[in-house]
Design an enzyme around this catalytic site. Structure first.
Site, PDB file in Angstrom:
ATOM      1  N   SER A   1     -22.449 -10.546 -38.391  1.00 41.19           N
ATOM      2  CA  SER A   1     -23.091  -9.286 -38.015  1.00 41.19           C
ATOM      3  C   SER A   1     -23.165  -8.425 -39.261  1.00 41.19           C
ATOM      4  O   SER A   1     -22.403  -8.631 -40.223  1.00 41.19           O
ATOM      5  CB  SER A   1     -22.258  -8.579 -36.935  1.00 41.19           C
TER       6      SER A   1
ATOM      7  N   TYR B   1     -14.057  -5.566 -34.409  1.00 41.33           N
ATOM      8  CA  TYR B   1     -15.244  -6.416 -34.508  1.00 41.33           C
ATOM      9  C   TYR B   1     -15.684  -6.558 -35.961  1.00 41.33           C
ATOM     10  O   TYR B   1     -15.994  -7.661 -36.430  1.00 41.33           O
ATOM     11  CB  TYR B   1     -16.366  -5.815 -33.669  1.00 41.33           C
TER      12      TYR B   1
END
Length: 249
Positions: A140, A153
């Site tokens: 990501s 995350y």
């Protein structure tokens, strides 16, 4: 471009929805034999129905290390080999860092780091035996640039980026290519809250130089290229696909 995936066996995790589902369907459309893995059998069956008979399903929870460890063996038992692995499954728990339960971090690391590690390890052993293989890790932009309220995350996806680079160097001489894709804002189920709120969507798009969110189809040519045998000298790369967002000051 013909990616020549007709004789390619690919395992895609997190394939029941969003980008993972799009990857599984697109790879099947390009001729690959795809094993789609995720927790939801009903959603996986829906994906398989779109796969022109080339998608089979494996129901697995990425938090279950024993099940994850056996997934590659299941693919090989069914198809005789594994040519490519797409580590796409992931979770993103938002929250204020100072108040976040450590268990949230543990779950995030289990799904986003430990599961891809176990799968890459198992697939890599088979690929080295075969003399070829490709691993594509889906990270990501938060793994390239940290994001507030997504500290766990961000940390997990940063680990995926570093794992990709190190593993690529370790296995390059074995003809196993390991690459990473770091998507930005894509209009998928994961962004449902943003997409359904005009105010949130306007604020989100304002941060993107391209001034829009991407469609899942825009990522698929890159996925197909990295899964194919067409780029044997490309390994250890991190492809950021975010409309220029992480590149601006």
């Amino acid at each position: 471009m013909d990616f020549q995936l007709q004789d390619t066996v690919v395992l895609v995790t997190g394939a029941s929805r969003g980008l993972g589902a799009a990857m599984a369907v697109t790879l099947a459309e390009e001729g690959a034999t795809v094993v789609a893995a995720a927790r939801s059998k009903d959603s996986l069956d829906d994906v398989a129905a779109r796969g022109q008979g080339r998608i089979s399903v494996e129901v697995v929870d990425m938090r279950d290390e024993t099940a994850v460890s056996g997934l590659v063996d299941s693919v090989v038992a069914r198809h005789g080999r594994i040519d490519a692995l797409v580590n796409n499954a992931g979770i993103a728990a938002a929250g204020t860092f100072a108040e976040q339960d450590p268990q949230v971090w543990k779950d995030t690391m289990t799904v986003n780091v430990i599961a891809p590690m176990l799968l890459a390890q198992a697939a890599g052993r088979k690929m080295i035996e075969q003399g070829h293989g490709r691993i594509v890790n889906i990270a990501s932009t938060t793994g390239v640039r940290g994001k507030p309220h997504l500290v766990g995350y961000s940390a997990s996806k940063g680990a995926v980026v570093r794992m990709t680079e190190a593993l690529a160097a370790e296995w390059a001489a074995k003809n196993v290519q390991v690459n990473c894709i770091a998507p930005g804002a894509f209009a998928t189920d994961a962004q449902k809250a943003v997409l359904e709120s005009p105010d949130l969507l306007q604020r989100r798009v304002a941060k993107i130089p391209a001034r829009r969110m991407a469609d899942a189809a825009e990522l698929m040519p890159l996925v197909c290229l990295l899964v194919s045998a067409s780029s044997p000298f490309t390994t250890g790369a991190v492809f950021v696909v975010d409309g220029g967002e992480s590149g601006k000051l």
